[in-house]
Motif scaffolding. Structure first.
Motif, PDB file in Angstrom:
ATOM      1  N   GLY A 209       0.749  -1.144  -0.172  1.00 42.19           N
ATOM      2  CA  GLY A 209      -0.059   0.156   0.089  1.00 42.19           C
ATOM      3  C   GLY A 209       0.781   1.299  -0.045  1.00 42.19           C
ATOM      4  O   GLY A 209       1.629   1.456  -0.735  1.00 42.19           O
ATOM      5  N   ASP A 210       0.512   2.074   1.173  1.00 43.21           N
ATOM      6  CA  ASP A 210       1.609   3.420   1.189  1.00 43.21           C
ATOM      7  C   ASP A 210       2.993   3.078   1.421  1.00 43.21           C
ATOM      8  O   ASP A 210       3.288   3.619   2.644  1.00 43.21           O
ATOM      9  N   THR A 211       3.526   2.035   0.831  1.00 44.14           N
ATOM     10  CA  THR A 211       5.049   1.762   1.395  1.00 44.14           C
ATOM     11  C   THR A 211       5.926   2.074   0.037  1.00 44.14           C
ATOM     12  O   THR A 211       5.357   2.446  -0.955  1.00 44.14           O
ATOM     13  N   THR A 212       6.940   2.033   0.404  1.00 43.78           N
ATOM     14  CA  THR A 212       8.111   2.206  -0.711  1.00 43.78           C
ATOM     15  C   THR A 212       8.170   0.889  -1.671  1.00 43.78           C
ATOM     16  O   THR A 212       8.867   0.843  -2.773  1.00 43.78           O
ATOM     17  N   ARG A 213       7.249  -0.037  -1.404  1.00 48.72           N
ATOM     18  CA  ARG A 213       7.227  -1.238  -2.310  1.00 48.72           C
ATOM     19  C   ARG A 213       6.635  -1.078  -3.451  1.00 48.72           C
ATOM     20  O   ARG A 213       5.332  -0.975  -3.661  1.00 48.72           O
ATOM     21  N   ASN A 214       7.318  -1.040  -4.794  1.00 46.24           N
ATOM     22  CA  ASN A 214       6.686  -0.594  -5.818  1.00 46.24           C
ATOM     23  C   ASN A 214       6.735  -1.834  -6.924  1.00 46.24           C
ATOM     24  O   ASN A 214       7.706  -1.807  -7.583  1.00 46.24           O
ATOM     25  N   GLU A 215       5.569  -2.635  -6.441  1.00 46.45           N
ATOM     26  CA  GLU A 215       5.678  -3.619  -7.400  1.00 46.45           C
ATOM     27  C   GLU A 215       4.336  -3.839  -8.002  1.00 46.45           C
ATOM     28  O   GLU A 215       3.325  -3.408  -7.637  1.00 46.45           O
ATOM     29  N   ARG A 243      -5.185   1.512  -7.417  1.00 47.94           N
ATOM     30  CA  ARG A 243      -4.775   2.600  -8.325  1.00 47.94           C
ATOM     31  C   ARG A 243      -3.178   2.371  -8.348  1.00 47.94           C
ATOM     32  O   ARG A 243      -2.697   2.937  -9.457  1.00 47.94           O
ATOM     33  N   LYS A 244      -2.702   2.026  -7.124  1.00 44.80           N
ATOM     34  CA  LYS A 244      -1.298   2.224  -7.163  1.00 44.80           C
ATOM     35  C   LYS A 244      -0.600   1.066  -8.033  1.00 44.80           C
ATOM     36  O   LYS A 244       0.240   1.636  -8.991  1.00 44.80           O
ATOM     37  N   PHE A 245      -1.243   0.106  -8.199  1.00 46.82           N
ATOM     38  CA  PHE A 245      -0.738  -1.246  -8.904  1.00 46.82           C
ATOM     39  C   PHE A 245      -1.025  -0.702 -10.394  1.00 46.82           C
ATOM     40  O   PHE A 245       0.018  -0.795 -11.064  1.00 46.82           O
ATOM     41  N   THR A 253      10.438   4.766 -14.226  1.00 43.26           N
ATOM     42  CA  THR A 253      11.114   5.655 -13.392  1.00 43.26           C
ATOM     43  C   THR A 253      11.112   5.087 -12.120  1.00 43.26           C
ATOM     44  O   THR A 253      11.685   5.440 -10.888  1.00 43.26           O
ATOM     45  N   ARG A 254      10.230   4.037 -11.896  1.00 47.10           N
ATOM     46  CA  ARG A 254       9.946   3.558 -10.449  1.00 47.10           C
ATOM     47  C   ARG A 254      10.118   1.818 -10.149  1.00 47.10           C
ATOM     48  O   ARG A 254      10.297   1.271  -9.351  1.00 47.10           O
ATOM     49  N   ARG A 255      10.252   1.434 -11.520  1.00 46.14           N
ATOM     50  CA  ARG A 255      10.299  -0.371 -11.424  1.00 46.14           C
ATOM     51  C   ARG A 255      11.157  -0.760 -12.633  1.00 46.14           C
ATOM     52  O   ARG A 255      11.208   0.214 -13.773  1.00 46.14           O
ATOM     53  N   ARG A 256      11.557  -2.007 -12.680  1.00 47.00           N
ATOM     54  CA  ARG A 256      12.228  -2.588 -13.951  1.00 47.00           C
ATOM     55  C   ARG A 256      10.944  -3.320 -14.485  1.00 47.00           C
ATOM     56  O   ARG A 256      10.149  -3.800 -13.827  1.00 47.00           O
ATOM     57  N   LEU A 257      10.877  -2.774 -15.850  1.00 44.29           N
ATOM     58  CA  LEU A 257       9.321  -3.190 -16.452  1.00 44.29           C
ATOM     59  C   LEU A 257       9.509  -4.783 -17.113  1.00 44.29           C
ATOM     60  O   LEU A 257      10.734  -5.138 -17.300  1.00 44.29           O
ATOM     61  N   HIS A 265       4.993  -1.950 -20.651  1.00 36.34           N
ATOM     62  CA  HIS A 265       6.046  -1.438 -21.446  1.00 36.34           C
ATOM     63  C   HIS A 265       5.647   0.141 -21.485  1.00 36.34           C
ATOM     64  O   HIS A 265       6.783   0.666 -21.720  1.00 36.34           O
ATOM     65  N   LEU A 266       4.864   0.807 -20.899  1.00 30.82           N
ATOM     66  CA  LEU A 266       4.370   2.097 -20.981  1.00 30.82           C
ATOM     67  C   LEU A 266       3.561   2.187 -19.973  1.00 30.82           C
ATOM     68  O   LEU A 266       2.465   1.537 -19.522  1.00 30.82           O
ATOM     69  N   PRO A 267       3.393   3.548 -19.141  1.00 31.07           N
ATOM     70  CA  PRO A 267       2.283   3.833 -18.209  1.00 31.07           C
ATOM     71  C   PRO A 267       1.069   3.567 -18.901  1.00 31.07           C
ATOM     72  O   PRO A 267       0.775   3.969 -19.973  1.00 31.07           O
ATOM     73  N   VAL A 268       0.104   3.081 -17.958  1.00 33.35           N
ATOM     74  CA  VAL A 268      -1.086   2.618 -18.541  1.00 33.35           C
ATOM     75  C   VAL A 268      -1.946   3.711 -19.466  1.00 33.35           C
ATOM     76  O   VAL A 268      -2.820   3.444 -20.318  1.00 33.35           O
ATOM     77  N   THR A 269      -1.742   4.780 -18.970  1.00 38.03           N
ATOM     78  CA  THR A 269      -2.314   5.849 -19.609  1.00 38.03           C
ATOM     79  C   THR A 269      -1.795   6.501 -20.952  1.00 38.03           C
ATOM     80  O   THR A 269      -2.508   7.033 -21.689  1.00 38.03           O
ATOM     81  N   GLN A 270      -0.620   5.776 -21.034  1.00 37.15           N
ATOM     82  CA  GLN A 270      -0.225   6.271 -22.389  1.00 37.15           C
ATOM     83  C   GLN A 270      -0.080   4.908 -23.236  1.00 37.15           C
ATOM     84  O   GLN A 270       0.301   5.128 -24.603  1.00 37.15           O
TER      85      GLN A 270
END
Ligand code: FUB
Ligand code: ZN
Length: 658
Positions: A209-215, A243-245, A253-257, A265-270
């Motif tokens: 959740g609101d943690t530094t774990r960006n996966e 939403r974070k997922f 910029t925040r994870r290895r894709l 491969h791209l942010p979902v909004t792109q």
């Protein structure tokens, strides 16, 4: 009947409580709301027998499979391992737990229509079994709790929790748990399964959740599952985590894709093109649509709109099937739609309906239901045999009696090592009544033509709609409408399918023209003919509906000849047939001696013949010596050749556009 009323009443009370709790005001929501399963009682001659077969045969069959193939045992083994005993995972897939969840979900939804104390008690016992597999902090993925160093498949890396999120399916397991537990709670009002899900969801919130774990999960579904739990509990942490997922996916910029296979491969909004593993993608897009609605997020909204367009304009089979490639169970390139080697996984059809229904609830346009209907009556329904105990995983549009397209077999199979499709059908089909109607303010949308009695809450009144029809064999649909409670104006928006006005499918991917004289739809209100202008795919009827008002709709059921967009190389020079929402195919067994020579000409004579004796009752199309059956019914008589597309005998083509 008495018990049914009692159960509906209990569930209605529980739903009212949830509705009353409401969503936090900081969030928006879909402008259009679904009409719950608990409000719609099917009486339909087409769908009801299929759902009854599912309840009477498929459910028990799947629970037995879960038992004999070790899926139940895994939950018990975890309990023993937690007490220090050694254990061995049984089964073939890291997501075998989900077959149990999905079967519970199907059972719960079927209990709404037909209460069954024995089934309910059995389901409770399975839920108790699932609880045994949950670790004290809420963790629930049996193979990893039993022996993290020995995954059931060699493509999963051994190791501790959440160390191989791309493949381990731990978050996929959670997602199906959340979806199933929500459905079970909403259908039965019981908390036993929901509580297991909430313990697991709370653990996910603590870890991701609101943690530094960006996966992010490899296989999406946890997002929609979390949002369902949020809707039930009002706990915003679940929504924020969903939403974070989604926000993290594709964000280099925040994870290895992980790349396009995982829509990473791209942010979902792109993202602009539907890509990669089709089921993963469709569950992702459904989750993104939820976020677009709940956060009123225009970037998400534009993205799902673009992706839907790309899919329906360039990557969808005539049957609604999705996913051109066996390799990677994946979408192909634009217009890559081979017939013999089509993948069109049953789960992808189900995912497409889940997504399309959400898109409809944002945009209120019938085109989404045109796609849903195409999928339901063709690619999706084909996934399960008429007997209810044999299945397709891929759903090709051609079989040559040589290529073993169905996971090594040339016809349906009773089960698979990876049995995602059978159990997805089990969870989906009993929930079908919830797709028929939807509401917005004083408007009721009629999206599907299915005989049913519905009690639809609309503000402070209740709208009773009885629908009677022999659809898809006949285009006549009779409605009786009345309102109870605070009377006021009411608008009915009745979908007039695109096929009924000879409109091309989105993006002109398929052009469909009736053979013979063109007929139109017609509408009567209390016996009087009304014009019924079609807008956004609907005709609108407004009134007070205080009496027992009658509406009659007649949709023009005609044989259509269809051709595909010239970009679809596989269909060039070919034609297909449809009748109403049904796509037709020819099977060798009905066409011995001339199957390979079948060709079509739109100028030919096509006759439609009712055959109550064939394939549980179908209408066949005849053209010369050729016989065509509805696609959904193929492969119920053993192996053999099948085709949807046939050489076009003459030019010019059906449409004028090329
Ligand atoms: O990975 C879980 C399920 O198994 C997918 O949704 C299906 O495509 C099959 O690969
Ligand atoms: Zn599947």
């Amino acid at each position: 009947m008495k018990t049914y009323i009692f159960l509906s009443f209990a569930v209605a009370l529980c739903l009212t409580a949830c509705e009353r709790r409401g969503l936090p005001t900081a969030y928006a929501d879909y402008p259009i709301q679904p009409v719950s399963l608990t409000r719609v009682q099917l009486t339909d001659a087409f769908w009801l027998p299929r759902i009854q077969t599912l309840r009477e045969k498929t459910l028990g069959y799947a629970f037995d499979k879960c038992d004999t193939e070790g899926r139940f045992e895994n939950f018990q083994t975890v309990a023993r391992v937690l007490q220090g005993e050694p254990g061995l995972t049984r089964g073939a897939m890291p997501f075998d737990d989900t077959d149990v969840y999905k079967t519970i979900e199907g059972a719960a939804c079927s209990l709404v229509s037909v209460p069954d104390a024995d089934l309910e008690a059995y389901v409770d016992s399975i839920i108790a079994l699932v609880a045994l597999g949950q670790e004290s902090d809420g963790y629930l993925t049996t193979w990893r709790s039993i022996d993290p160093m020995h995954p059931p498949a060699d493509w999963v890396s051994p190791g501790e929790r959440w160390t191989d999120l791309g493949m381990s399916h731990e978050l996929y397991n959670s997602g199906h748990l959340f979806e199933a537990a929500s459905a079970h709670f909403l259908a039965t009002g019981k908390r036993n399964f929901l509580d297991i899900a909430l313990r697991n969801a709370d653990l996910l919130v603590r870890v991701f959740g609101d943690t530094t774990r960006n996966e992010v999960p490899g296989h999406e579904i946890v997002e929609t599952g979390l949002i369902k739990l949020y809707r039930i509990t009002g706990k915003e942490d679940y929504l924020r985590l969903a939403r974070k997922f989604l926000d993290l996916r594709g964000d280099a910029t925040r994870r290895r894709l992980r790349g396009p296979y995982s829509q990473d491969h791209l942010p979902v909004t792109q993202q602009e093109e539907v890509t990669g593993h089709a089921v993963r993608a469709l569950y992702l897009y459904a989750g993104m649509t939820d976020i677009a609605a709940l956060y009123s997020d225009s970037a998400y909204r534009s993205s799902v709109h673009r992706l839907w367009e790309n899919m329906t304009h360039k990557k969808m089979y005539l049957t609604g099937g999705l996913g051109a490639r066996h390799q990677g169970e994946a979408f192909g390139a634009n217009y890559e739609l081979p017939n013999l080697t089509a993948y069109a996984e049953t789960c992808a059809s189900i995912g497409s309906v889940y997504w399309g229904e959400r898109m409809f609830r944002i945009y209120g346009e019938a085109t989404y239901y045109d796609v849903i209907e195409r999928t339901l009556y063709n690619a999706l329904l084909a996934g399960i045999s008429l007997e209810g105990t044999e299945f397709f995983y891929p759903n090709p549009l051609e079989a040559d009696a040589w290529y073993a397209f169905n996971q090594g077999k040339k016809t349906r199979q009773p089960w698979f090592d990876c049995s995602c499709c059978p159990t997805n059908l089990i969870r989906f089909l009993p929930s079908l009544p919830s797709l028929i109607y939807a509401t917005q303010g004083d408007t009721v949308y009629v999206n599907l033509f299915v005989s049913a009695k519905a009690e639809i809450p609309l503000g402070r009144r209740c709208v009773d709609i009885t629908q009677e029809t022999d659809y898809p064999w006949d285009g006549k649909v009779n409605f009786r409408v009345s309102t109870r409670g605070n009377a006021g104006g009411l608008t009915l928006r009745i979908r007039i399918p695109a096929w009924a006005v000879n409109e091309d499918s989105p993006g002109s991917l398929y052009t469909s023209r009736p053979v013979g004289k063109v007929e139109s739809y017609a509408l009567w209100v209390n016996g009087e003919r009304v014009e019924g202008k079609r807008q956004n795919g609907y005709v609108e009827i407004s009134g007070r509906f205080t009496g027992d008002d009658r509406i009659e709709l007649n949709l023009p059921m005609q044989v259509h000849c269809i051709e595909a967009h010239p970009g679809v190389e596989a269909d060039r020079g070919l034609l297909a047939l449809s009748y109403g929402p049904l796509v037709y195919c020819a099977e060798e067994t009905d066409n011995r001696g001339h199957f390979d020579a079948i060709s079509l000409d739109p100028n030919d004579t096509y006759t439609v013949e009712k055959r109550p004796d064939l394939l549980n009752g179908v209408s066949v199309i005849r053209n010369g010596s050729a016989t065509f059956i509805p696609y959904y019914a193929w492969s119920n008589r053993g192996e053999g050749k099948m085709k949807v597309w046939f050489p076009r005998r003459t030019s010019p083509t059906v449409g004028d556009r090329r």
